[in-house]
Design an enzyme around this catalytic site. Sequence first.
Site, PDB file in Angstrom:
ATOM      1  N   ARG B 224       0.849  -1.190   0.000  1.00  0.00           N
ATOM      2  CA  ARG B 224       0.000   0.000   0.000  1.00  0.00           C
ATOM      3  C   ARG B 224       0.882   1.236   0.000  1.00  0.00           C
ATOM      4  O   ARG B 224       1.975   1.233   0.589  1.00  0.00           O
ATOM      5  CB  ARG B 224      -0.893   0.015   1.254  1.00  0.00           C
ATOM      6  CG  ARG B 224      -2.092  -0.923   1.166  1.00  0.00           C
ATOM      7  CD  ARG B 224      -3.097  -0.470   0.107  1.00  0.00           C
ATOM      8  NE  ARG B 224      -4.274  -1.321   0.036  1.00  0.00           N
ATOM      9  CZ  ARG B 224      -4.476  -2.229  -0.928  1.00  0.00           C
ATOM     10  NH1 ARG B 224      -3.585  -2.430  -1.873  1.00  0.00           N
ATOM     11  NH2 ARG B 224      -5.605  -2.915  -0.947  1.00  0.00           N
ATOM     12  N   HIS B 272      -1.066   0.357 -10.135  1.00  0.00           N
ATOM     13  CA  HIS B 272      -1.820  -0.534  -9.226  1.00  0.00           C
ATOM     14  C   HIS B 272      -2.429  -1.706  -9.994  1.00  0.00           C
ATOM     15  O   HIS B 272      -3.663  -1.887 -10.028  1.00  0.00           O
ATOM     16  CB  HIS B 272      -2.896   0.231  -8.451  1.00  0.00           C
ATOM     17  CG  HIS B 272      -3.313  -0.521  -7.204  1.00  0.00           C
ATOM     18  ND1 HIS B 272      -3.772   0.090  -6.069  1.00  0.00           N
ATOM     19  CD2 HIS B 272      -3.293  -1.850  -6.910  1.00  0.00           C
ATOM     20  CE1 HIS B 272      -4.048  -0.827  -5.141  1.00  0.00           C
ATOM     21  NE2 HIS B 272      -3.758  -2.014  -5.636  1.00  0.00           N
TER      22      HIS B 272
END
Lengths: 309, 309
Positions: B224, B272
Site C-alpha cells: 500500500r 496498481h
Amino acid sequence: MALMFFSEYDDPREWKEHLVALMPDLDVRIWPDLGRLEDIDCALVWKHKPGDLKRYPNLKMIVNLGAGVDYILTDPDLPRGVPIVRLVDPYLTKQMSDYIVLTVLAYHRRFPEFARAQRERRWQYIHPVDPARTRVGVMGLGVLGGDAARRLRELDFQVAGWSRTPKAIDGVASFHGADGLMPFLDRTDILVCLLPRTRDTDDLLDARTLRALPQGARVVNAGRGHLIVDGDLIAALDDGQIAHATLDVFRTEPLPADHPYWRHERVTITPHCASVTLPRTAAPQIIDNLRRLRDGRKLLNRVDPAAGY
Amino acid sequence: MALMFFSEYDDPREWKEHLVALMPDLDVRIWPDLGRLEDIDCALVWKHKPGDLKRYPNLKMIVNLGAGVDYILTDPDLPRGVPIVRLVDPYLTKQMSDYIVLTVLAYHRRFPEFARAQRERRWQYIHPVDPARTRVGVMGLGVLGGDAARRLRELDFQVAGWSRTPKAIDGVASFHGADGLMPFLDRTDILVCLLPRTRDTDDLLDARTLRALPQGARVVNAGRGHLIVDGDLIAALDDGQIAHATLDVFRTEPLPADHPYWRHERVTITPHCASVTLPRTAAPQIIDNLRRLRDGRKLLNRVDPAAGY
C-alpha cells in the site's frame, strides 16, 4: 595435462581455481603466458583471437566456454580434426530461462506500455490478463529453449515451440521444419528466439516471417543477432506489426553507437548478458571431458561442425 | 439470496456470469440498478461510494473484492456488526508473485542500469551474478508475501521475511516484530513490501528505516502507498542510499500528474496492477461463503477490523 584459457569476458583466476580444485594436477595456463605451446592439450576459450588455435601442435580438445559455437566454427584457421565440445551448464540454462521469464513476464504485464505512460506522466491502468490467454512461441527447443518452454509453461502461458526436428515437451505444442514455421508464427503473441546460429537460421526473421506473426506481436532475441534482418525488424516496429523487441544479441557487438536500435522507443537493449557460464557449475563437466580425453573415452556435448551446433 | 455488486475496475457481467454458474438461484444486482434495497443480503464491493453500505437494512455479509481491506475499513459509515470477508484468490496470489518475480529479476539482472545505458547509447556490459548472492527481503509473510518468498526461493535468491509474528517457511530466514526490523533491513539488497495497511504499517518506510538498508538497495512496493513516506524515499533515491524503486501503489491513486515520482529517473511506476481478482478463480469462495451464511456456518477469510486485515 595442460589447459590453455582465453576469454576477455571471464575471470581466469576464478576458472583456474575451480578447475584445479577438481583436478589438482591440471596445469592451467592463462593466455598469453602459455610457456611451451607444445605442452597444451586442451583449449578452454571464448571468442579467441583469430588463428590462435592453430598455434598448438598437440591440441586434443577445444572447449567452447559457452553454449553457442557459431563464433568458433567460423574461424577459418580452426585446427582440423580436433574435437570441439561446448558447455551445457545447468546454471547457464537456468540463467537463460530466468532472462526469458523476466522478459516474457514484462511483456505480459505491459511494462513497456507503463514505461511509455510514465514518460508522459500518464496513469494508464491496464487490467492484467490470465497468462493462459497469452501465446508464447519458443524458437529452438534444445537444452536452452526446452528449459525456457517448460518454465513458461509452469507460469501458465500457452506455449508452443518450433525446432528443426520434432520435440516432445509436456504441455508444449510442437511445430517443426519449414512446413511448421508459418503455423507456429501465426499463433504466437510473444516470440522467443533461442536458436543457434547456423546456415539455416541466418536471416530467419525477415519481413516475411515477421509479417506472419499476429499484428502487435512482441519479440525477444537471446539467440544470435544474425537470426534477425535488422532493417526488416525496424520497419515492422515502425508500422506497428511488431509492438516491441527485447534484444540481447546483435550482428555486431558491442552494438555500434549509431545503430538505430539504440534510440528506437520500442526496442529494449541488453548487452549480451542473458546467460553466462559460471566456473562453479561448469568446471565439473570440463574435468569430466578431460578425464574422458585422457582415458580415450567418448567426449560429452561434442559439437557437430556440419550441423553447426 | 440477493447480492449487490459494485466496482469501477471490474466487469460486472463477467462476475455475474461466474457467480450464477455456481449458484443459479443467486439474484445478482449490479449497482446502481438494485431494486428494493431491503432485498440485498450480501455486498460484493471494491472501493464502494462512501456511505453506500449503510443503505442496505438486511445486509448480512460484505465481501471485499480483493485482498487489501484498508479502503473498506476506513469507511466511517460501515454498518456495525456486519461481517466482512476478503478474497483469498489463488490466482490473485499467483499474479502478485509473478509481479514480484518480474520486478526482483529485473533488478537482479540490472534492467534499470541497462535502460539508463540505452538512453545514452552506451553498451554497458555487467556480468550477471548468481541469485544465491542477492539477498531479497519480503515484508509481510501472509498469503501473498509467503507465496512470493517461496517463489523467490525457488529462483535461488537468498530470501528472508519480516512479519508481525514469526513465520516458518522452508529456506526463508524469518524476522519479526519491532526487534527484528533493523536486522532484517540490514541484510536486504532488494526489499519487497507486501504488508497490508494498518496503523502499525503506516509510514513504516521512512528516512530511518530506508537508511538501515545497505547503500544502493532497491525497493518494490506492491503493498500500500501509505507504507512509504514519499519525501523520505525521494531523498534516499537522490542521495544514492536507494538505487531504484518500483512502485505499484500510492497514497493517492491515480498518482497526481505533478507528483515527483513520475519524472524521477530511478522510479518505475505501474498503475496498481500487480494483482487483480479474477471472477473465474474467486467466484467459488464467494459462493462457499454465501452457503455458509445461509446455513449459519463460520465464514471463511473473515476480516478482523481491530487488526486491520
